[in-house]
Design a protein around this motif. Structure first.
Motif, PDB file in Angstrom:
ATOM      1  N   ALA A   1     -51.344  72.626  23.699  1.00  0.00           N
ATOM      2  CA  ALA A   1     -51.082  73.083  25.064  1.00  0.00           C
ATOM      3  C   ALA A   1     -50.102  72.155  25.775  1.00  0.00           C
ATOM      4  O   ALA A   1     -49.202  72.616  26.498  1.00  0.00           O
ATOM      5  N   ALA A   2     -50.259  70.848  25.570  1.00  0.00           N
ATOM      6  CA  ALA A   2     -49.337  69.893  26.182  1.00  0.00           C
ATOM      7  C   ALA A   2     -47.919  70.108  25.671  1.00  0.00           C
ATOM      8  O   ALA A   2     -46.947  70.079  26.441  1.00  0.00           O
ATOM      9  N   GLY A   3     -47.770  70.350  24.364  1.00  0.00           N
ATOM     10  CA  GLY A   3     -46.455  70.614  23.806  1.00  0.00           C
ATOM     11  C   GLY A   3     -45.838  71.884  24.360  1.00  0.00           C
ATOM     12  O   GLY A   3     -44.639  71.925  24.677  1.00  0.00           O
ATOM     13  N   LEU A   4     -46.649  72.926  24.489  1.00  0.00           N
ATOM     14  CA  LEU A   4     -46.159  74.180  25.068  1.00  0.00           C
ATOM     15  C   LEU A   4     -45.712  73.979  26.518  1.00  0.00           C
ATOM     16  O   LEU A   4     -44.701  74.538  26.952  1.00  0.00           O
ATOM     17  N   ALA A   5     -46.487  73.184  27.278  1.00  0.00           N
ATOM     18  CA  ALA A   5     -46.114  72.916  28.668  1.00  0.00           C
ATOM     19  C   ALA A   5     -44.783  72.183  28.738  1.00  0.00           C
ATOM     20  O   ALA A   5     -43.941  72.470  29.605  1.00  0.00           O
ATOM     21  N   LYS A   6     -44.562  71.238  27.828  1.00  0.00           N
ATOM     22  CA  LYS A   6     -43.287  70.513  27.813  1.00  0.00           C
ATOM     23  C   LYS A   6     -42.126  71.430  27.440  1.00  0.00           C
ATOM     24  O   LYS A   6     -40.970  71.167  27.794  1.00  0.00           O
ATOM     25  N   ALA A   7     -42.430  72.526  26.737  1.00  0.00           N
ATOM     26  CA  ALA A   7     -41.391  73.481  26.349  1.00  0.00           C
ATOM     27  C   ALA A   7     -41.162  74.542  27.421  1.00  0.00           C
ATOM     28  O   ALA A   7     -40.381  75.468  27.216  1.00  0.00           O
ATOM     29  N   GLY A   8     -41.861  74.428  28.561  1.00  0.00           N
ATOM     30  CA  GLY A   8     -41.629  75.334  29.668  1.00  0.00           C
ATOM     31  C   GLY A   8     -42.646  76.439  29.856  1.00  0.00           C
ATOM     32  O   GLY A   8     -42.497  77.284  30.736  1.00  0.00           O
ATOM     33  N   PHE A   9     -43.703  76.453  29.041  1.00  0.00           N
ATOM     34  CA  PHE A   9     -44.748  77.467  29.175  1.00  0.00           C
ATOM     35  C   PHE A   9     -45.819  77.013  30.172  1.00  0.00           C
ATOM     36  O   PHE A   9     -45.867  75.850  30.573  1.00  0.00           O
ATOM     37  N   ARG A  10     -46.709  77.938  30.560  1.00  0.00           N
ATOM     38  CA  ARG A  10     -47.864  77.633  31.413  1.00  0.00           C
ATOM     39  C   ARG A  10     -49.130  77.902  30.612  1.00  0.00           C
ATOM     40  O   ARG A  10     -49.730  78.963  30.712  1.00  0.00           O
ATOM     41  N   PRO A  11     -49.566  76.961  29.789  1.00  0.00           N
ATOM     42  CA  PRO A  11     -50.725  77.190  28.930  1.00  0.00           C
ATOM     43  C   PRO A  11     -52.027  77.263  29.727  1.00  0.00           C
ATOM     44  O   PRO A  11     -52.244  76.517  30.688  1.00  0.00           O
ATOM     45  N   ILE A  12     -52.892  78.175  29.296  1.00  0.00           N
ATOM     46  CA  ILE A  12     -54.255  78.271  29.815  1.00  0.00           C
ATOM     47  C   ILE A  12     -55.191  78.065  28.635  1.00  0.00           C
ATOM     48  O   ILE A  12     -55.145  78.809  27.656  1.00  0.00           O
ATOM     49  N   VAL A  13     -56.011  77.028  28.710  1.00  0.00           N
ATOM     50  CA  VAL A  13     -56.892  76.636  27.615  1.00  0.00           C
ATOM     51  C   VAL A  13     -58.320  77.028  27.974  1.00  0.00           C
ATOM     52  O   VAL A  13     -58.872  76.553  28.962  1.00  0.00           O
ATOM     53  N   TYR A  14     -58.918  77.898  27.156  1.00  0.00           N
ATOM     54  CA  TYR A  14     -60.272  78.402  27.433  1.00  0.00           C
ATOM     55  C   TYR A  14     -61.271  77.841  26.432  1.00  0.00           C
ATOM     56  O   TYR A  14     -61.001  77.752  25.231  1.00  0.00           O
ATOM     57  N   GLY A  15     -62.445  77.465  26.943  1.00  0.00           N
ATOM     58  CA  GLY A  15     -63.540  77.047  26.077  1.00  0.00           C
ATOM     59  C   GLY A  15     -64.820  76.953  26.870  1.00  0.00           C
ATOM     60  O   GLY A  15     -64.831  77.088  28.097  1.00  0.00           O
ATOM     61  N   LEU A  16     -65.923  76.728  26.204  1.00  0.00           N
ATOM     62  CA  LEU A  16     -67.165  76.440  26.903  1.00  0.00           C
ATOM     63  C   LEU A  16     -67.027  75.097  27.600  1.00  0.00           C
ATOM     64  O   LEU A  16     -66.410  74.174  27.071  1.00  0.00           O
ATOM     65  N   ALA A  17     -67.616  74.978  28.786  1.00  0.00           N
ATOM     66  CA  ALA A  17     -67.463  73.746  29.555  1.00  0.00           C
ATOM     67  C   ALA A  17     -68.016  72.528  28.819  1.00  0.00           C
ATOM     68  O   ALA A  17     -67.591  71.398  29.090  1.00  0.00           O
ATOM     69  N   ALA A  18     -68.934  72.743  27.881  1.00  0.00           N
ATOM     70  CA  ALA A  18     -69.443  71.623  27.089  1.00  0.00           C
ATOM     71  C   ALA A  18     -68.367  71.075  26.161  1.00  0.00           C
ATOM     72  O   ALA A  18     -68.447  69.921  25.712  1.00  0.00           O
TER      73      ALA A  18
END
Length: 289
Positions: free
Chosen positions: A36-53
């Motif tokens: 996700a960090a790499g995608l953000a550096k490439a100009g994307f807006r990543p949304i990372v989903y998971g259980l809060a745990a």
């Protein structure tokens, strides 16, 4: 949209509509944050989903270094926050996520109480280019507000009732419903919601706290480091009335059962909460005498 092997049926419509914008990173959550960090550096807006745990708790270091240190526009969604995954035990419950992220610079923290606050929080996140964490429960407790929050600014609390009552009940997430139940049982209490925990709406809270005899915070999170801590830190030196924190005590879930059973085991059943608040109010009256 990045997921760690979660929510297949949940994301089926999105996968069909946007097949090139969905990435299942598998059970490798730390690596997923790096992607996700790499995608953000490439100009994307990543949304990372998971259980809060798992998001943010399992990936806290990666959120800190890969995303927040770089101040990248990555949004983390932690679903099932609190103890709503009751049957799955402590490994799948998250009662420390707010406390963990409050100490990490750059990241904003959102905790909506219903679908209307969820929409408002999501809109605010996408309008800003900074790291963000959106905390969601999964208990489906129903609406708090009557309609969309078209004029909400993230720097404000949202009054559910504001009549100038003696007590102020401050809730976040599922805690707002609990605050409403307690207010109905005890009376003489206004209820406000805190959808944005960081940056914390300090000015808004100080204004609403003026003249109150008691302030009670409600959260499906540890009483340490969450909403109760933020309210106490904000009002330190200003407020001298009764202060009560309603939340998860310093303990793990040692029993399994359904969601109401887990809430009861942590002292968060409505009847237990009412007793806790009444004891604090009675003790305050005795002290003043």
């Amino acid at each position: 949209m990045l997921t760690g092997d979660h929510g297949y049926a949940l994301f089926d419509p999105f996968r069909k509509a946007c097949p090139g914008q969905y990435l299942n990173c598998g059970i490798a959550e730390q690596n997923m944050v790096g992607v996700a960090a790499g995608l953000a550096k490439a100009g994307f807006r990543p949304i990372v989903y998971g259980l809060a745990a798992f998001v943010p708790i399992r990936v806290l270091e990666q959120i800190k270094i890969d995303v927040c240190y770089e101040n990248l526009p990555v949004t983390f969604i932690g679903d099932g926050a609190g103890v709503v995954y009751a049957q799955l035990g402590t490994s799948h419950q998250s009662t420390e996520d707010i406390a963990a992220l409050r100490a990490v610079p750059q990241i904003s923290i959102y905790s909506p109480c219903d679908r209307f606050e969820l929409t408002a929080c999501a809109q605010h996140i996408l309008e800003n280019s900074r790291p963000a964490y959106l905390r969601m429960g999964k208990a489906d407790l129903g609406d708090v507000h009557r309609g969309p929050l078209t004029d909400w600014a993230s720097g404000d609390l949202i009054p559910v009732t504001n009549t100038g009552a003696s007590y102020l009940f401050v809730g976040t997430g599922s805690g707002v419903k609990l605050a409403q139940q307690a207010a109905a049982a005890i009376g003489n209490a206004d209820v406000v919601s805190v959808p944005c925990l960081k940056p914390f709406p300090a000015a808004s809270l100080r204004k609403l706290a003026e003249g109150r005899e008691a302030i009670v915070t409600f959260e499906e999170h540890s009483i340490y480091g969450g909403l109760g801590g933020a309210v106490a830190e904000t009002l330190m030196g200003q407020y001298l009335g009764t202060f009560v924190r309603v939340g998860i005590p310093d303990q793990f879930s040692t029993l399994c059962g359904n969601y109401p059973f887990l809430m009861e085991s942590h002292g968060l059943a409505p009847e237990a909460v009412e007793k806790q608040i009444r004891r604090a109010l009675d003790a305050s009256i005795q002290y003043k005498r």
